[in-house]
Design a protein around this motif. Structure first.
Motif, PDB file in Angstrom:
ATOM      1  N   MET A   1       0.845  -1.193   0.000  1.00  0.00           N
ATOM      2  CA  MET A   1       0.000   0.000   0.000  1.00  0.00           C
ATOM      3  C   MET A   1       0.875   1.236   0.000  1.00  0.00           C
ATOM      4  N   LEU A   2       0.764   2.002  -1.078  1.00  0.00           N
ATOM      5  CA  LEU A   2       1.514   3.246  -1.127  1.00  0.00           C
ATOM      6  C   LEU A   2       0.602   4.368  -1.591  1.00  0.00           C
ATOM      7  N   ASP A   3       0.949   5.562  -1.185  1.00  0.00           N
ATOM      8  CA  ASP A   3       0.182   6.762  -1.516  1.00  0.00           C
ATOM      9  C   ASP A   3       1.187   7.786  -2.021  1.00  0.00           C
ATOM     10  N   GLY A   4       1.066   8.153  -3.278  1.00  0.00           N
ATOM     11  CA  GLY A   4       2.043   9.039  -3.874  1.00  0.00           C
ATOM     12  C   GLY A   4       1.651  10.499  -3.922  1.00  0.00           C
ATOM     13  N   HIS A   5       0.614  10.889  -3.152  1.00  0.00           N
ATOM     14  CA  HIS A   5       0.130  12.270  -3.276  1.00  0.00           C
ATOM     15  C   HIS A   5      -0.530  12.716  -1.970  1.00  0.00           C
ATOM     16  N   VAL A   6       0.277  13.215  -1.058  1.00  0.00           N
ATOM     17  CA  VAL A   6      -0.225  13.669   0.249  1.00  0.00           C
ATOM     18  C   VAL A   6       0.268  15.095   0.502  1.00  0.00           C
ATOM     19  N   HIS A   7      -0.652  15.961   0.942  1.00  0.00           N
ATOM     20  CA  HIS A   7      -0.283  17.342   1.242  1.00  0.00           C
ATOM     21  C   HIS A   7       0.077  17.485   2.733  1.00  0.00           C
ATOM     22  N   THR A   8       0.364  18.683   3.151  1.00  0.00           N
ATOM     23  CA  THR A   8       1.045  18.889   4.432  1.00  0.00           C
ATOM     24  C   THR A   8       0.596  20.192   5.093  1.00  0.00           C
ATOM     25  N   PRO A   9       1.092  20.461   6.310  1.00  0.00           N
ATOM     26  CA  PRO A   9       0.773  21.748   6.940  1.00  0.00           C
ATOM     27  C   PRO A   9       1.363  22.949   6.205  1.00  0.00           C
ATOM     28  N   TYR A  31      -0.317   1.640   5.422  1.00  0.00           N
ATOM     29  CA  TYR A  31       0.557   2.121   4.354  1.00  0.00           C
ATOM     30  C   TYR A  31       1.958   1.546   4.547  1.00  0.00           C
ATOM     31  N   GLU A  32       2.584   1.240   3.442  1.00  0.00           N
ATOM     32  CA  GLU A  32       4.011   0.915   3.476  1.00  0.00           C
ATOM     33  C   GLU A  32       4.841   2.132   3.090  1.00  0.00           C
ATOM     34  N   SER A  33       4.230   3.039   2.286  1.00  0.00           N
ATOM     35  CA  SER A  33       4.968   4.191   1.776  1.00  0.00           C
ATOM     36  C   SER A  33       4.020   5.337   1.497  1.00  0.00           C
ATOM     37  N   LEU A  34       4.489   6.558   1.730  1.00  0.00           N
ATOM     38  CA  LEU A  34       3.729   7.739   1.313  1.00  0.00           C
ATOM     39  C   LEU A  34       4.684   8.822   0.853  1.00  0.00           C
ATOM     40  N   THR A  35       4.238   9.569  -0.136  1.00  0.00           N
ATOM     41  CA  THR A  35       4.992  10.713  -0.636  1.00  0.00           C
ATOM     42  C   THR A  35       4.305  11.996  -0.202  1.00  0.00           C
ATOM     43  N   PHE A  36       5.027  12.824   0.545  1.00  0.00           N
ATOM     44  CA  PHE A  36       4.542  14.177   0.799  1.00  0.00           C
ATOM     45  C   PHE A  36       4.870  15.001  -0.445  1.00  0.00           C
ATOM     46  N   ALA A  37       3.829  15.495  -1.099  1.00  0.00           N
ATOM     47  CA  ALA A  37       3.986  16.225  -2.363  1.00  0.00           C
ATOM     48  C   ALA A  37       3.263  17.561  -2.261  1.00  0.00           C
ATOM     49  N   GLU A  38       3.881  18.473  -1.542  1.00  0.00           N
ATOM     50  CA  GLU A  38       3.251  19.779  -1.358  1.00  0.00           C
ATOM     51  C   GLU A  38       3.307  20.593  -2.647  1.00  0.00           C
ATOM     52  N   HIS A  39       2.304  21.493  -2.803  1.00  0.00           N
ATOM     53  CA  HIS A  39       2.295  22.386  -3.963  1.00  0.00           C
ATOM     54  C   HIS A  39       3.573  23.231  -3.952  1.00  0.00           C
ATOM     55  N   ALA A  40       4.409  23.018  -4.943  1.00  0.00           N
ATOM     56  CA  ALA A  40       5.658  23.771  -5.027  1.00  0.00           C
ATOM     57  C   ALA A  40       5.367  25.253  -5.220  1.00  0.00           C
ATOM     58  N   PRO A  41       6.257  26.129  -4.762  1.00  0.00           N
ATOM     59  CA  PRO A  41       6.039  27.570  -4.963  1.00  0.00           C
ATOM     60  C   PRO A  41       5.830  27.896  -6.437  1.00  0.00           C
ATOM     61  N   GLU A  81       7.825   3.977   5.033  1.00  0.00           N
ATOM     62  CA  GLU A  81       8.721   4.709   4.138  1.00  0.00           C
ATOM     63  C   GLU A  81       8.079   6.049   3.815  1.00  0.00           C
ATOM     64  N   ILE A  82       8.803   7.108   4.060  1.00  0.00           N
ATOM     65  CA  ILE A  82       8.333   8.456   3.749  1.00  0.00           C
ATOM     66  C   ILE A  82       9.198   9.022   2.637  1.00  0.00           C
ATOM     67  N   LYS A  83       8.540   9.537   1.594  1.00  0.00           N
ATOM     68  CA  LYS A  83       9.261  10.129   0.475  1.00  0.00           C
ATOM     69  C   LYS A  83       9.013  11.631   0.424  1.00  0.00           C
ATOM     70  N   LEU A  84      10.036  12.338   0.021  1.00  0.00           N
ATOM     71  CA  LEU A  84       9.998  13.790  -0.089  1.00  0.00           C
ATOM     72  C   LEU A  84       9.735  14.183  -1.533  1.00  0.00           C
TER      73      LEU A  84
END
Length: 267
Positions: A1-9, A31-41, A81-84
């Motif tokens: 189970m992975l999630d490649g699209h998670v937002h943040t504070p 989840y085994e893995s998630l990617t924090f993918a915040e809206h880039a500037p 696993e946390i991905k940046l």
């Protein structure tokens, strides 16, 4: 189970819940893995068209964002696993600025998404998923809903083909986002044709797709991005589909997942 699209504070239009809340919810959801993918500037010379100017994170906070996630990767390494990453906007005419941003930070990223939210019509930009009212105004500015869809898929195609340097994101975000309000504004007859043509481009460029569950919980959408028929077609072409919750709050972790065709997802 992975999630490649998670937002943040760090998302100015999302929740201020801390990273740990998202992570703890992800662990509960197995989840085994998630990617924090915040809206880039956004590019410095691009004016955010939404009223609150809150579409993306502040450029001055990027270093803090990266360091905070790097620390979390270590502290949670035995559990998940946390991905940046970032969700990077493709904005036509601002390719060089986007490439410069990716060149500055790309070597530190694990994963990222390339999305289209902003459409140029005349001398104005429209954030296509902001509200039904903005969507209606965009239709009028385009001349018809068919022309609006044509422009959207033209820009998505441009994003896939764009040279954004060696750190260009390898996954295209929510490829049917333009259907967020389709229960209010029915899609034109040829929209599926435009979307299928776009899939061919994704296949040719060997990119991945965000299989996004957020649309399923939107009252005027009620389907994934992309919907199942297009997801199946992508899968049959050999395009990797990566689940994305697109969570903007810890409660959004795993949203829509149970209604997706899980057998075609990677992870």
């Amino acid at each position: 189970m992975l999630d490649g699209h998670v937002h943040t504070p760090y998302c100015p239009h999302g929740s201020k819940a801390p990273f740990e809340k998202y992570i703890e919810e992800a662990i509960k959801a197995d989840y085994e893995s998630l990617t924090f993918a915040e809206h880039a500037p956004l590019p410095e010379n691009f004016t955010d068209p939404v009223p609150a100017k809150d579409s993306a994170m502040d450029r001055q906070l990027v270093e803090s964002y990266i360091k905070e996630i790097e620390a979390l990767k270590k502290s949670y390494s035995s559990q998940i696993e946390i991905k940046l990453g970032f969700e990077v906007d493709f904005i036509k005419g601002y390719e060089k600025e986007t490439e410069n941003f990716l060149n500055e930070y790309g070597s530190r990223l694990d994963d990222s998404i390339l999305s289209v939210h902003f459409l140029p019509l005349g001398k104005q930009w429209f954030c296509i998923d902001y509200s039904p009212e903005v969507f209606s105004d965009a239709c009028k500015a385009a001349g018809s809903i068919d022309q609006l869809y044509r422009l959207y898929y033209s820009l998505l195609t441009d994003s896939v083909r764009a040279d954004l340097g060696r750190y260009k994101p390898q996954r295209i975000g929510h490829m049917t986002l333009i259907r967020k309000f389709h229960y209010l504004f029915p899609s034109p007859d040829k929209w599926n044709q435009y979307a299928k043509s776009f899939l061919n481009t994704v296949y040719e460029e060997k990119l991945q797709l965000d299989y996004n569950g957020a649309g399923l919980v939107k009252e005027h959408c009620r389907e994934s991005y992309p919907p199942e028929n297009l997801a199946l077609e992508a899968y049959e072409k050999g395009i990797s589909l990566i689940y994305g919750s697109d969570a903007h709050h810890p409660n959004g972790i795993k949203q829509g997942y149970d209604k997706l065709k899980q057998s075609i997802m990677k992870g």
